[in-house]
Design an enzyme around this catalytic site. Structure first.
Site, PDB file in Angstrom:
ATOM      1  N   SER A 237      26.548  -7.784  34.129  1.00  0.00           N
ATOM      2  CA  SER A 237      25.291  -7.260  34.684  1.00  0.00           C
ATOM      3  C   SER A 237      24.609  -8.194  35.677  1.00  0.00           C
ATOM      4  CB  SER A 237      24.314  -6.912  33.556  1.00  0.00           C
ATOM      5  OG  SER A 237      24.671  -5.695  32.948  1.00  0.00           O
TER       6      SER A 237
ATOM      7  N   LYS B 231      23.811  -6.629  38.988  1.00  0.00           N
ATOM      8  CA  LYS B 231      22.563  -5.916  39.315  1.00  0.00           C
ATOM      9  C   LYS B 231      21.688  -6.704  40.273  1.00  0.00           C
ATOM     10  CE  LYS B 231      22.331  -3.128  35.071  1.00  0.00           C
ATOM     11  NZ  LYS B 231      23.512  -3.579  34.329  1.00  0.00           N
TER      12      LYS B 231
ATOM     13  N   SER C  12      18.251  -4.207  31.615  1.00  0.00           N
ATOM     14  CA  SER C  12      19.568  -4.201  32.258  1.00  0.00           C
ATOM     15  C   SER C  12      20.208  -2.829  32.154  1.00  0.00           C
ATOM     16  CB  SER C  12      20.489  -5.269  31.648  1.00  0.00           C
ATOM     17  OG  SER C  12      21.613  -5.490  32.469  1.00  0.00           O
TER      18      SER C  12
END
Length: 453
Positions: A96, A99, A156
């Site tokens: 993640s 992102k 997230s």
């Protein structure tokens, strides 16, 4: 994962290992073009990579996304100077942390007037159906750009990242991934490749700790107006409180936060920025074995970095493979972010944040969730474990319904769990179950390996 998909992963990883090994032979030939490309990034003058300084000589140590050990780097945000690093140029799966690259495209579009905070983002079936962790968006609904960004920086949320990425890519995941990769290379992130906006597993989606430090520095210095998004402890969405799951915000005084990331192969990844006495440092860790290790190591690295910057003696500084570069011309001084808007539910870092996240019907995750876990049952069937996790989540209205598994005496056991709790909520869940004569025990954050199986 199907056998064919697993075999494809292994082939891609082996190919990457071969490419890395071949790097030593090709380094000298590539050194000149790489140096020329570095000149395109005069604004930040990011430190030249170690393998470039050594003429492309390959390290004899194991390398590649699955290599053992933790990779890390600490960078001075104002100058870009590397204070310490270990294997910072080894390719890893970002999970993640991806992102952050999606947010860079969004911040760029916002700054140039192509988006605004209230721009509605349509939620496609693809976005609604991605793997957790999620805001549990439904295909056909819309969310605003601000809601999507907050969902990404706090929980997230993969569905929020996918919806935002699809919008930025004109409806195409492939197109936005290509834009993310091109943008990364323009920033000097030469070894980063992106294949989706969320960070969900893809064998060709790779980065390294150094590249992530470049990205974090760029986000903090070029978009100070959005810096507060990484620090919000929670926000309200559709009547629910969505918490920030970055443990560094509570653990480290002066932490701005930034991003956590986890997949089975990436392991535990962390990007943290922190300010002390007006000085900002950026730390990146990749492939840690647990959250507790990642958070403790990050604390040590940042403490050592601040001590080194202040002139105090320190024992954790650049490894022997990392010659100290000369500091570049500094950009404008780092400014503190403006006060966060009223979207923030609370700015207190000491007050407990209740993990009211997942809807009570039909939504469970098998992802690793930071925090305390209440194990509320063990079953021979995934369906039964899922049902129990959802039932207890619906009754207690805290945490995230989760199903883990383990093989005991060649027999798979499915574990119903409520994850993402604080210590008090974990105790409350188990106390209520024991009063009903049901089994329950608590798994602390230091035992994530038990909770995730």
């Amino acid at each position: 994962m199907r056998l064919a998909e697993l075999q494809g992963w292994i082939v891609n990883i082996l190919r990457r290992g071969s490419v890395l090994a071949a790097g030593g032979l090709m380094g000298a030939a590539l050194a000149a073009p790489q140096a020329a490309q570095a000149n395109l990034h005069q604004r930040y003058r990011h430190v030249v990579r170690i393998h470039e300084r050594l003429g492309g000589i390959a390290s004899p140590a194991a390398s590649g996304p699955l290599a053992p050990g933790i990779d890390w780097i600490v960078m001075d945000a104002a100058t870009g100077r590397i204070l310490s690093e270990h294997n910072a140029y080894n390719e890893r799966f970002p999970a993640s942390l991806t992102k952050l690259m999606t947010l860079d495209l969004a911040f760029h579009a916002l700054s140039h007037g192509r988006l605004n905070a209230n721009t509605p983002l349509p939620v496609s079936p693809a976005a609604a159906s991605v793997q957790p962790v999620k805001l549990n968006l439904v295909a056909g609904q819309t969310v605003t750009v601000m809601q999507a960004m907050l969902g990404m920086t706090t929980l997230s949320a993969n569905d929020a990242a996918t919806a935002l990425g699809q919008y930025l890519g004109g409806g195409s995941i492939r197109r936005v991934a290509a834009e993310m990769t091109a943008r990364a290379h323009a920033l000097g992130m030469e070894r980063s490749e992106f294949r989706n906006p969320s960070g969900l597993p893809n064998p060709n989606q790779v980065t390294d700790a150094y590249d992530m430090a470049i990205l974090a520095r760029h986000l903090l210095l070029d978009y100070p107006q959005y810096r507060y998004l990484f620090s919000v402890p929670s926000f309200r969405f559709e009547g629910r409180t969505i918490p920030n799951i970055d443990g560094m915000l509570k653990r480290y005084n002066g932490a701005i936060g930034m991003k956590t990331g986890y997949t089975d192969l990436a392991r535990f990844n962390l990007v943290t920025a922190a300010v002390r006495n007006g000085h900002m440092l950026i730390g990146v860790e990749m492939h840690a074995p647990s959250w507790i290790v990642a958070y403790n190591r990050m604390t040590q690295l940042l403490d050592a970095g601040f001590a080194a910057e202040s002139g105090a003696p320190t024992t954790v500084i650049a490894t022997a493979t990392s010659p100290q570069p000369r500091a570049a011309m500094p950009p404008p001084p780092v400014r503190q972010p403006a006060a966060a808007p009223v979207l923030v539910a609370s700015r207190s870092r000491t007050a407990p944040v209740h993990m009211i996240v997942a809807r009570s019907v039909g939504h469970v995750t098998r992802d690793m969730i930071p925090g305390w876990t209440a194990q509320v049952g063990a079953y021979d069937s995934y369906i039964l474990a899922k049902r129990q996790a959802l039932t207890i989540r619906g009754e207690r209205k805290v945490g995230i319904a989760r199903v883990g598994s383990a093989v005991v005496h060649r027999h798979r056991i499915w574990r119903a769990q409520i994850a993402g709790l604080d210590h008090n909520d974990a105790n409350l869940v188990c106390s209520a179950m024991r009063r009903a004569h049901q089994s329950c025990f608590i798994i602390p954050p230091s035992n994530e390996s038990l909770a995730m199986r």
